[in-house]
Design a protein around this motif. Sequence first.
Motif, PDB file in Angstrom:
ATOM      1  N   ASP B  78      55.198 -24.736  58.097  1.00 44.09           N
ATOM      2  CA  ASP B  78      56.214 -25.715  58.483  1.00 44.09           C
ATOM      3  C   ASP B  78      55.640 -26.715  59.498  1.00 44.09           C
ATOM      4  OD1 ASP B  78      58.684 -26.863  58.373  1.00 44.09           O
ATOM      5  OD2 ASP B  78      59.602 -25.525  59.850  1.00 44.09           O
ATOM      6  N   LYS B  80      54.822 -30.002  59.224  1.00 45.03           N
ATOM      7  CA  LYS B  80      55.400 -31.352  59.346  1.00 45.03           C
ATOM      8  C   LYS B  80      56.561 -31.351  60.323  1.00 45.03           C
ATOM      9  CE  LYS B  80      54.193 -32.971  54.764  1.00 45.03           C
ATOM     10  NZ  LYS B  80      54.620 -32.846  53.398  1.00 45.03           N
ATOM     11  N   ASN B  81      57.406 -30.373  60.170  1.00 46.62           N
ATOM     12  CA  ASN B  81      58.581 -30.267  61.024  1.00 46.62           C
ATOM     13  C   ASN B  81      58.176 -30.034  62.484  1.00 46.62           C
ATOM     14  OD1 ASN B  81      61.269 -30.114  61.621  1.00 46.62           O
ATOM     15  ND2 ASN B  81      61.402 -27.910  61.198  1.00 46.62           N
ATOM     16  N   ILE B  83      55.327 -30.821  63.948  1.00 43.55           N
ATOM     17  CA  ILE B  83      54.685 -32.008  64.530  1.00 43.55           C
ATOM     18  C   ILE B  83      55.726 -33.069  64.892  1.00 43.55           C
ATOM     19  CG2 ILE B  83      53.197 -33.990  63.985  1.00 43.55           C
ATOM     20  CD1 ILE B  83      51.214 -32.114  62.776  1.00 43.55           C
ATOM     21  N   SER B  84      56.700 -33.275  64.025  1.00 44.21           N
ATOM     22  CA  SER B  84      57.710 -34.299  64.359  1.00 44.21           C
ATOM     23  C   SER B  84      58.513 -33.866  65.595  1.00 44.21           C
ATOM     24  CB  SER B  84      58.623 -34.595  63.173  1.00 44.21           C
ATOM     25  OG  SER B  84      59.280 -33.431  62.782  1.00 44.21           O
ATOM     26  N   GLU B  97      47.069 -32.364  62.914  1.00 41.57           N
ATOM     27  CA  GLU B  97      46.878 -31.056  62.266  1.00 41.57           C
ATOM     28  C   GLU B  97      45.457 -30.984  61.713  1.00 41.57           C
ATOM     29  OE1 GLU B  97      49.220 -30.865  58.561  1.00 41.57           O
ATOM     30  OE2 GLU B  97      49.588 -32.998  58.872  1.00 41.57           O
ATOM     31  N   ASP B 126      42.878 -35.683  59.125  1.00 31.96           N
ATOM     32  CA  ASP B 126      43.529 -36.794  58.436  1.00 31.96           C
ATOM     33  C   ASP B 126      42.589 -37.996  58.437  1.00 31.96           C
ATOM     34  OD1 ASP B 126      45.212 -38.550  57.276  1.00 31.96           O
ATOM     35  OD2 ASP B 126      46.974 -37.895  58.394  1.00 31.96           O
ATOM     36  N   THR B 132      46.389 -41.904  62.938  1.00 30.90           N
ATOM     37  CA  THR B 132      46.188 -40.629  63.637  1.00 30.90           C
ATOM     38  C   THR B 132      45.001 -40.695  64.599  1.00 30.90           C
ATOM     39  OG1 THR B 132      44.766 -39.765  61.886  1.00 30.90           O
ATOM     40  CG2 THR B 132      47.118 -39.249  61.723  1.00 30.90           C
ATOM     41  N   ARG B 213      44.932 -33.586  53.324  1.00 31.64           N
ATOM     42  CA  ARG B 213      45.806 -33.378  52.145  1.00 31.64           C
ATOM     43  C   ARG B 213      45.007 -32.735  50.993  1.00 31.64           C
ATOM     44  NH1 ARG B 213      48.940 -33.321  55.573  1.00 31.64           N
ATOM     45  NH2 ARG B 213      49.393 -35.225  56.708  1.00 31.64           N
ATOM     46  N   GLN B 216      44.676 -29.123  51.873  1.00 33.56           N
ATOM     47  CA  GLN B 216      45.933 -28.389  51.687  1.00 33.56           C
ATOM     48  C   GLN B 216      46.156 -28.064  50.211  1.00 33.56           C
ATOM     49  OE1 GLN B 216      48.492 -31.055  53.881  1.00 33.56           O
ATOM     50  NE2 GLN B 216      48.684 -29.608  55.581  1.00 33.56           N
ATOM     51  N   GLU B 222      50.162 -25.912  51.289  1.00 34.37           N
ATOM     52  CA  GLU B 222      51.175 -26.965  51.362  1.00 34.37           C
ATOM     53  C   GLU B 222      51.989 -26.803  52.648  1.00 34.37           C
ATOM     54  OE1 GLU B 222      52.731 -30.368  50.257  1.00 34.37           O
ATOM     55  OE2 GLU B 222      51.198 -29.368  49.050  1.00 34.37           O
ATOM     56  N   ASP B 223      52.014 -27.853  53.480  1.00 32.60           N
ATOM     57  CA  ASP B 223      52.732 -27.848  54.761  1.00 32.60           C
ATOM     58  C   ASP B 223      52.256 -26.722  55.687  1.00 32.60           C
ATOM     59  OD1 ASP B 223      54.417 -29.008  56.552  1.00 32.60           O
ATOM     60  OD2 ASP B 223      56.195 -27.909  55.900  1.00 32.60           O
TER      61      ASP B 223
END
Lengths: 267, 424
Positions: B78, B80-81, B83-84, B97, B126, B132, B213, B216, B222-223
């Motif tokens: 999780d 993405k969540n 990091i935001s 990440e 990234d 980034t 990506r 991943q 994934e995520d």
Amino acid sequence: MNWKFKTILSNAQIIKNILTIYKMKRLIFLIILPLCLMSFREPDADLILDKVDKNISSKNKVFESEMIIHGRRASRTITSRTYSVGNKQSFTEYLTPARDKGTKMLKLEKQLWIYSPSTDRIIQISGHMLRQSVMGSDLSYEDMMDDRKLTEIYSAKVTGNETIDSRDCYVLELTSKVTDAAYYSQKIWIDVERYVPLKQEMFARSGQLLKRTTLSDVQQVQGRWFPMKAVYKDVLKDGSGTEFILMSVKFDQDIPDHIFTKAALKQ
Amino acid sequence: MIRFLFKGIIRDKSRSLLPVIVVALGVFLTVFMSGYLEGVFKDITDLNAKFTTGHVKILTRAYAENEDQLPIDLSLFDVKNLISQLRADYPDMEWVERIHTGGLLDVPDSLGETRGQGQTLGTAVDLLSPETGEVERMNIQKSLVKGSLPAKHGEALISDDFAERFGVLPGDKVTLFGSTMYGSMMFQTFQVSGTLRFGNSLLDRGAIFMDIRDAQTALDMEDAASEILGYFKNGIYDDIKAQQIENSFNARYNIEGDEFSPVMSRLIEAEGLGDYLKLADSAGGMMASIFILAMSIVLWNTGLLGGLRRYSEFGIRLALGEEKKHIYITTIYEAVLIGIIGSVIGTAFGLGAAYYLQAHGLDLSGMMDNVGMMMPSVFRAEVTPSLFYIGFFPGVVATVLGSLLAGLAIYKRQTSRLFHELEV
């Protein structure tokens, strides 16, 4: 008088008969005693290993297996079909899960190739990478490749008797007599009646325990006893070990030669 | 009087030359060594922060326990969540990440079979999102030896050493072979867009840099990511702020008993690095202390020798009626002047040498073949504002201290015996 003489003669005969029987018994006793003593002697370790090899090893075998890998986060199951000839040739095709389906491994002598359908590449694995885990399991490529007879790799001695799952077992200590053995020494528990291993502990030269295997579900297949389930535990790794279950196994089959070629990897 | 003393120092070189040389040498060593140590420690911590530790780092607790094994199966979920949320909670920091994985890098021949193969350390960052700042942070652009940065998915950078060893050129294909997050075999073929040399033996041995990506997808993550790194936007590590962030994050996210809950650690808590940072902080002070102690002893002896040589001069001055206190004070003034002159010369030479080593560096790559720690192979000094004064005050203080001790002999002269002594 005659009667008396007859009686004396008869008694002498009886005594003679008794003596004859006694001599025979002594002879029988002398013959049986060493046999009895032999039966109480320590069993021959090499003989035990030879009997184990006769059960476990074969000219060739074809089997389908299920490997259940218990990780720290989750467990997953991989199924595969393997063809192997002695310890020289082996071909494995992974059947499930979808991500691994079509991945194939070919072992010829001491070389190993892996085919990946996603990249359409054949990659040769060598050197110390052979000690890496296969599919995240507790088995290394080397574990899977080293299918030599125990008598070829190890010298053995019997160190005692123990009971595993209510079965009497010889306990043997095996020490490598070749330089390329995957493990320097092993402690192995052999079923006294069926001559199949029920437990194995593998050690490094330093004495460090590396892996532990428990074998169970011993079945008679084509006249030989064979453990259909093994649980491998790499003690240096987290997780609850890897279960290796034989769903079917056939010995001494007619396997076409082309199976053990690199061309078969891409087919 | 200062002018008079200054003239004396300039004209009577036998009075000043040796003390000035001693002070200048000591100050030079202090300034140069301080600059060198600061530069080396800063490079080590910067390199580690950029590549492995960040200013703060978030891992699962299980991953942190086995971090040296790069256990991607214990990675963060999780992401993405998370990091935001981090961007909203801690806007002074940049959050990125990353994924680290080990494996084999395989070079195919024309038939797609193995031509060459080597162990590799795969790093996924990234690379395709300029915002980034990962390319700049990891100095990737400047480390390019051949080719260019990846411009699209499926492209990767490999170490120049590996490329040279196996004859790989930009445009060629290589396959990364390893395990996915769930233990399946992982095969991913990349087109080499360029080759890199970081000047770090660990990275230069056989690294592959790919876009996060791509990694991943290849690693079935994934995520998910091995780690989330946080950097202060000004690029400077602030331990007090970092500790506040660490405390608030761990209080909120780290769940006792859940080995997969995220846990944050600071740069200073990274294994071995904390000690380096403390050593770097105290390097200047240590150098100055050692210098003052050692130089004071040397200058004390120099002063004693000077006092013996100027025995007659002090005798005449006493005979002429000059007070012992006045002679003692003028000796101290002289020492101050000598200290200033020596310190200026020493600081100038020290700064010059430090600047030279800052610009050119000292290449120790030949000694780094088996170094397991992330260290630069070219050691550079750093000229910092503190170097302008770090040797200056110890230089003056040591000279004055030496003169204070040596000058005490003036008070032991007996006026009644002066003329008898001067007859000689």
